[in-house]
Design a protein around this motif. Structure first.
Motif, mmCIF file in Angstrom:
data_model
loop_
_atom_site.group_PDB
_atom_site.id
_atom_site.type_symbol
_atom_site.label_atom_id
_atom_site.label_comp_id
_atom_site.label_asym_id
_atom_site.label_seq_id
_atom_site.Cartn_x
_atom_site.Cartn_y
_atom_site.Cartn_z
ATOM 1 N N ALA A 15 -23.546 -18.523 9.103
ATOM 2 C CA ALA A 15 -24.381 -17.325 9.015
ATOM 3 C C ALA A 15 -25.856 -17.683 9.022
ATOM 4 O O ALA A 15 -26.654 -17.085 9.747
ATOM 5 C CB ALA A 15 -24.022 -16.533 7.764
ATOM 6 N N CYS A 199 -28.030 -17.045 2.243
ATOM 7 C CA CYS A 199 -26.797 -17.361 2.970
ATOM 8 C C CYS A 199 -26.139 -18.593 2.364
ATOM 9 O O CYS A 199 -25.652 -19.479 3.089
ATOM 10 C CB CYS A 199 -27.104 -17.598 4.439
ATOM 11 S SG CYS A 199 -27.944 -16.247 5.281
ATOM 12 N N ILE A 315 -23.257 -8.374 1.847
ATOM 13 C CA ILE A 315 -24.128 -8.382 3.022
ATOM 14 C C ILE A 315 -25.091 -7.205 2.899
ATOM 15 O O ILE A 315 -24.658 -6.065 2.703
ATOM 16 C CB ILE A 315 -23.356 -8.231 4.347
ATOM 17 C CG1 ILE A 315 -22.206 -9.230 4.438
ATOM 18 C CG2 ILE A 315 -24.301 -8.389 5.540
ATOM 19 C CD1 ILE A 315 -21.270 -8.960 5.604
ATOM 20 N N HIS A 326 -29.058 -10.458 1.464
ATOM 21 C CA HIS A 326 -27.928 -11.315 1.102
ATOM 22 C C HIS A 326 -26.884 -11.365 2.213
ATOM 23 O O HIS A 326 -26.661 -10.372 2.926
ATOM 24 C CB HIS A 326 -27.236 -10.790 -0.158
ATOM 25 C CG HIS A 326 -28.119 -10.687 -1.359
ATOM 26 N ND1 HIS A 326 -28.626 -11.791 -1.997
ATOM 27 C CD2 HIS A 326 -28.577 -9.602 -2.052
ATOM 28 C CE1 HIS A 326 -29.356 -11.397 -3.036
ATOM 29 N NE2 HIS A 326 -29.343 -10.079 -3.088
ATOM 30 N N ALA A 327 -26.211 -12.498 2.324
ATOM 31 C CA ALA A 327 -25.023 -12.644 3.173
ATOM 32 C C ALA A 327 -24.229 -13.831 2.631
ATOM 33 O O ALA A 327 -24.398 -14.963 3.071
ATOM 34 C CB ALA A 327 -25.398 -12.850 4.631
ATOM 35 N N ILE A 341 -22.871 -12.336 11.935
ATOM 36 C CA ILE A 341 -23.692 -12.103 10.742
ATOM 37 C C ILE A 341 -25.144 -12.472 11.023
ATOM 38 O O ILE A 341 -26.079 -11.752 10.636
ATOM 39 C CB ILE A 341 -23.156 -12.920 9.548
ATOM 40 C CG1 ILE A 341 -21.782 -12.399 9.115
ATOM 41 C CG2 ILE A 341 -24.130 -12.878 8.381
ATOM 42 C CD1 ILE A 341 -21.792 -10.988 8.566
ATOM 43 N N LEU A 345 -28.276 -9.978 10.588
ATOM 44 C CA LEU A 345 -29.420 -10.276 9.724
ATOM 45 C C LEU A 345 -30.727 -10.192 10.510
ATOM 46 O O LEU A 345 -31.740 -9.693 9.998
ATOM 47 C CB LEU A 345 -29.259 -11.658 9.100
ATOM 48 C CG LEU A 345 -28.120 -11.800 8.086
ATOM 49 C CD1 LEU A 345 -27.975 -13.248 7.646
ATOM 50 C CD2 LEU A 345 -28.340 -10.906 6.875
ATOM 51 N N LEU A 358 -22.827 -1.338 6.778
ATOM 52 C CA LEU A 358 -22.853 -2.358 5.727
ATOM 53 C C LEU A 358 -22.623 -1.787 4.331
ATOM 54 O O LEU A 358 -22.630 -2.543 3.359
ATOM 55 C CB LEU A 358 -24.197 -3.095 5.756
ATOM 56 C CG LEU A 358 -24.504 -3.904 7.020
ATOM 57 C CD1 LEU A 358 -25.868 -4.579 6.896
ATOM 58 C CD2 LEU A 358 -23.420 -4.944 7.306
#
Length: 372
Positions: A15, A199, A315, A326-327, A341, A345, A358
């Motif tokens: 990611a 990530c 996410i 965030h992820a 992802i 982002l 999401l």
């Protein structure tokens, strides 16, 4: 020494490296920090499934977008990461599991995922090596598998070629928000940017907690194995309802399979497969494919991922800190999603929105759930 960027990325898995590439391709000044080598944790030590079949409905829009990117990997990063479209066959071993496969057909149709429900007789016509316990299957022809050791490094290499700064062996010693933006320090150097992407897999929970968003993330160490090479006969990537075993064979003949969990200590970080989980996975694999009886396992391994209580990742934007996105917490099934992802982002950073829903992945969903 201080350097100004547009985006700081914490974590060099699939990611994070994909985000670095997609942002840099659109002209953003990006710096990524990875404590070890890119792809050295969950993104590089997983099973390698590129699977849409059987995913939670909330994840399918991400998986569909990711699958489109997987098809374009050679033009994006110069390699296909050994991605092969073999189809994914999810198997049922009793009537209850067969009913679950049948129910999922409606989910697949709603998301445009090609999926075929196959009864026992036709299963054995197509794959006569399946064991007697198998009663039904769902086959997704677009799915397949790839080599997880290749993906994140290739994404990082392509991101560097687009101007991204990729820092390996660079743990984030401090990260803070000084009112104007995020500040990261390491080894006497300082980096600043108005946006930070979290990530960091399991360790993403600690970053979130620093900004007042603690979540119940736990370490997950999937138990993985590979056999000696044998004549190639298992074409599809295979799993089962319940997920207690999964297996695929690569063209070189080795069978990659897994099931159960290993042991880990994220503080070190340290992870090891466990013999009891390995033996159980071997027995379940032979039950699915009796021809595997007697083959030699030549290696077992694991790594550390972050697992959320509901099995869905976190996410999306922070609810406490503007500019933090965030992820993390992909719960053992993020490898396939990683390229997608990163693109999502990049959308959030540069466009302020994304066309992928999401809401199910909000970081505050656990707090919201406890209040009801």
């Amino acid at each position: 020494m201080s350097a100004a960027h547009d985006v700081l990325i914490l974590g060099g898995g699939g990611a994070g490296c994909s985000a670095a590439l997609h942002l840099a391709r659109r002209g953003a000044r990006v710096v990524l920090f990875e404590r070890g080598l890119v792809g050295s944790q969950a993104s590089g030590v997983n099973y390698g499934g590129v699977r849409q079949n059987g995913r939670h409905p909330a994840e399918l829009p991400i998986a569909r977008r990711a699958r489109e990117i997987w098809a374009r990997l050679p033009e994006l990063i110069g390699t296909d990461a050994e991605f092969e479209v073999t189809g994914h066959l999810k198997l049922a071993r009793n009537a209850e599991e067969e009913a679950e496969l049948a129910d999922y057909m409606e989910v697949a149709r709603a998301h445009g995922l090609p999926l075929e429900l196959i009864g026992a007789n036709r299963l054995r016509e197509r794959w006569p090596w399946l064991g007697p316990r198998v009663v039904a299957g769902a086959f997704a022809p677009e799915d397949g598998a790839a080599n997880p050791r290749l993906l994140a490094p290739a994404l990082a290499h392509a991101a560097r070629a687009q101007g991204a700064e990729i820092n390996e062996r660079t743990p984030v010693e401090q990260i803070a928000h000084d009112g104007a933006g995020f500040v990261v320090t390491h080894g006497g150097r300082t980096w600043r940017a108005p946006v930070a992407l979290n990530c960091m897999g399991y360790w993403g929970g600690a970053i979130a907690a620093r900004f007042g968003e603690a979540v119940p993330v736990a370490p997950l160490a999937p138990n993985m194995l590979v056999s000696e090479p044998i004549p190639y006969f298992i074409e599809p990537n295979m799993g089962v309802v319940g997920g207690d075993v999964y297996l695929r064979q690569i063209r070189r003949g080795n069978v990659i399979f897994g099931g159960g969990r290993g042991a880990s200590d994220p503080a070190v970080p340290w992870a090891r497969p466990l013999p009891e989980a390995t033996l159980a996975a071997m027995a379940r694999a032979v039950e699915l494919v009796p021809r595997l009886a007697g083959i030699h396992v030549i290696r077992s391994w694991t790594g550390i991922d972050g697992e959320m209580p509901d099995g869905l990742p976190v996410i999306g934007p922070s609810r406490t800190t503007p500019g933090l996105i965030h992820a993390f917490g992909f719960s053992g099934h993020g490898f396939m999603l990683g390229p997608g992802i990163g693109a999502i982002l990049a959308d959030l950073v540069l466009d302020g929105r994304t066309d992928v829903p999401l809401e199910p992945f909000r970081i505050d969903r656990f707090a919201l759930g406890s209040a009801t």
